[in-house]
Design an enzyme around this catalytic site. Structure first.
Site, short mmCIF file in Angstrom:
data_model
loop_
_atom_site.label_atom_id
_atom_site.label_comp_id
_atom_site.label_asym_id
_atom_site.label_seq_id
_atom_site.Cartn_x
_atom_site.Cartn_y
_atom_site.Cartn_z
N ARG A 255 0.86 -1.19 0.00
CA ARG A 255 0.00 0.00 0.00
C ARG A 255 0.90 1.24 0.00
O ARG A 255 1.41 1.63 1.04
CB ARG A 255 -0.87 -0.03 1.26
CG ARG A 255 -2.07 0.89 1.22
CD ARG A 255 -2.65 1.05 2.62
NE ARG A 255 -1.83 1.93 3.42
CZ ARG A 255 -1.71 1.87 4.75
NH1 ARG A 255 -2.37 0.98 5.45
NH2 ARG A 255 -0.92 2.71 5.39
N HIS A 259 -3.64 4.71 4.48
CA HIS A 259 -4.77 3.76 4.44
C HIS A 259 -5.97 4.39 3.72
O HIS A 259 -6.55 3.80 2.81
CB HIS A 259 -5.15 3.34 5.85
CG HIS A 259 -6.42 2.56 5.90
ND1 HIS A 259 -6.52 1.29 5.38
CD2 HIS A 259 -7.65 2.89 6.36
CE1 HIS A 259 -7.76 0.87 5.52
NE2 HIS A 259 -8.47 1.82 6.11
N TYR A 268 3.31 5.59 11.63
CA TYR A 268 3.55 4.21 12.08
C TYR A 268 4.39 3.38 11.10
O TYR A 268 4.76 2.27 11.40
CB TYR A 268 2.22 3.50 12.37
CG TYR A 268 1.23 3.51 11.21
CD1 TYR A 268 1.37 2.59 10.17
CD2 TYR A 268 0.18 4.42 11.16
CE1 TYR A 268 0.46 2.59 9.11
CE2 TYR A 268 -0.72 4.43 10.11
CZ TYR A 268 -0.57 3.51 9.09
OH TYR A 268 -1.45 3.50 8.04
C1 LIG Z 1 -16.30 -4.84 9.97
C2 LIG Z 1 -15.32 -3.72 9.95
N1 LIG Z 1 -14.46 -3.57 10.99
C3 LIG Z 1 -13.57 -2.56 11.00
C4 LIG Z 1 -13.52 -1.68 9.93
C5 LIG Z 1 -12.51 -0.53 9.94
N2 LIG Z 1 -11.45 -0.82 8.95
C6 LIG Z 1 -11.49 -0.24 7.73
S1 LIG Z 1 -10.23 -0.75 6.77
C7 LIG Z 1 -9.59 -1.73 7.97
C8 LIG Z 1 -8.34 -2.52 7.75
C9 LIG Z 1 -8.40 -3.40 6.54
O1 LIG Z 1 -7.13 -3.92 6.25
P1 LIG Z 1 -6.93 -4.94 5.10
O2 LIG Z 1 -7.96 -6.01 5.17
O3 LIG Z 1 -5.52 -5.36 5.13
O4 LIG Z 1 -7.24 -4.09 3.77
P2 LIG Z 1 -6.47 -2.81 3.20
O5 LIG Z 1 -7.24 -1.63 3.68
O6 LIG Z 1 -5.08 -2.83 3.74
O7 LIG Z 1 -6.49 -2.94 1.72
C10 LIG Z 1 -10.39 -1.67 9.12
C11 LIG Z 1 -10.12 -2.41 10.38
C12 LIG Z 1 -14.43 -1.86 8.88
N3 LIG Z 1 -14.44 -1.07 7.81
N4 LIG Z 1 -15.31 -2.90 8.91
#
Ligand SMILES: Cc1ncc(C[n+]2csc(CCOP(=O)(O)OP(=O)(O)O)c2C)c(N)n1
Ligand SMILES: [Mg+2]
Length: 357
Positions: A255, A259, A268
């Protein structure tokens, strides 16, 4: 069983310098096709940077950049057949563009209007999922419906590395294996889940290993290499369509951005890690390949960027010209008939809007 040999070697076609290491996939073996693939990635990158600018100037809401992860969506988009179903998450703009979703529709969604997920030219694909991993369950359900109706189609669903820690993900890959469902789960392993690094996310040696526990095929692919992603997706989709064999594909990426626009990754994430990842990103690599093997010129490259910028400019104009969503409308699509609580919330919201003028 292909892929399930406990090693999960990373499948690559292009090395980071753009050197081709295996024969091209037959379906992409012309200069025109390769340029089309490159153009999709450039289009996605140009769109992405413009979307961030729109958010920064207050013209759009929070936006999750897909910078550096364009090859995954492009490979998926090129490998899918028209009647397959895409159940995406929020970093799949390249796949969505290839599937016919309009850029202004994506902007509309991130502008806070759910009508942006009501695609004019793409009826069977699903809206992007912001709730983490819930889409894996939907994908398994759709795959079940396809099998039940004896159709020759398959489902692709995507999620991030962090999403693979959720129950929804395990339940979905499990039912896909147990019932033999035509679905491919693609995990964009970009090494971070907001501020949680992969090392803290799981003790599994790789994410592809998670396929072993549920008896489905697992693969690791270089997610910075659209040829490799295309190849693996073409094969896994074909097995899903014809043999009802599900797969889990771990695509290794990084990435490059924050985020979302609401995040500041410099708080971080080590700068040297980001610098190293930039060297590996897909656009640099694919351009180098085109230059080496297909006499790609600087003039052609500039032309593609200009063309993509023009398309994004038009999409932004279309987005800005959209009528504002009527206040309170977002309550209306939760249920066919709203619950009493929801109706009350809507009335309170509308009263607030009125008070604030
Ligand atoms: C059910 C739920 N829990 C928490 C969140 C908050 N949240 C948004 S993105 C994220 C992390 C996702 O990481 P990853 O699966 O590695 O995908 P990336 O964003 O890195 O592509 C979280 C915890 C959410 N959107 N939905
Ligand atoms: Mg991630």
């Amino acid at each position: 069983m292909p892929g399930s040999d406990f090693n999960f070697e990373t499948i690559e076609f292009l090395d980071p310098t753009g050197q081709l290491k295996r024969p091209l996939p037959a379906a992409l073996a012309t200069r025109d096709k390769l340029v089309e693939l490159y153009q999709l990635m450039v289009q996605t990158r140009v769109f992405d940077l413009s979307a961030i600018n729109l958010q920064r100037t207050g013209a759009m809401g929070t936006y999750p950049s897909g910078e550096g992860q364009e090859a995954i969506g492009a490979g998926i988009g090129f490998a899918m057949q028209e009647n397959d179903v895409l159940v995406p998450y929020y970093r799949d703009v390249a796949a969505q563009i290839r599937r016919g979703v309009l850029l202004e529709e994506i902007l509309r969604y991130w502008g806070g209007d759910e009508w942006g997920m009501h695609f004019q030219h793409q009826e069977q694909d699903f809206p992007i999922s912001v709730p983490i991993a819930t889409q894996a369950c939907h994908a398994a359900g759709i795959a079940y419906a396809i099998k039940y109706r004896r159709q020759s189609r398959a489902v692709v669903t995507t999620c991030g590395d962090g999403a693979t820690s959720k129950g929804d993900f395990y339940e979905s890959i499990n039912i896909a294996g147990a019932m033999g469902l035509p679905v491919v789960f693609v995990v964009n392993n970009n090494r971070w889940a907001i501020s949680v690094p992969l090392e803290k996310q799981t003790a599994a040696p790789t994410i592809a290993h998670k396929a072993l526990a549920v008896g489905i095929d697992g693969f690791r692919v270089d997610g910075n290499d659209p040829l490799a992603v295309f190849h693996v997706l073409s094969e896994t989709l074909e097995r899903a369509r014809t043999e009802h064999r599900p797969s889990l594909v771990e695509a290794l990426s990084y990435r490059l951005g924050d985020h979302t626009t609401a995040d500041d990754a410099s708080r971080y994430r080590p700068q040297r890690e980001l610098d190293a990842a930039r060297e590996l990103e897909p656009l640099i690599r694919f351009k180098a390949y085109l230059q080496k093997e297909h006499q790609w010129t600087d003039a052609e490259d500039e032309n593609i960027y200009e063309c993509c910028k023009e398309q994004v400019k038009k999409a932004i104009e279309a987005y800005r010209a959209l009528p504002e969503q009527p206040p309170g409308e977002f309550f209306d699509y939760m249920f066919a008939r709203p619950t009493a609580d929801l109706e009350q919330q809507k009335q309170e919201w509308l009263a607030g809007v009125k008070r604030r003028g």
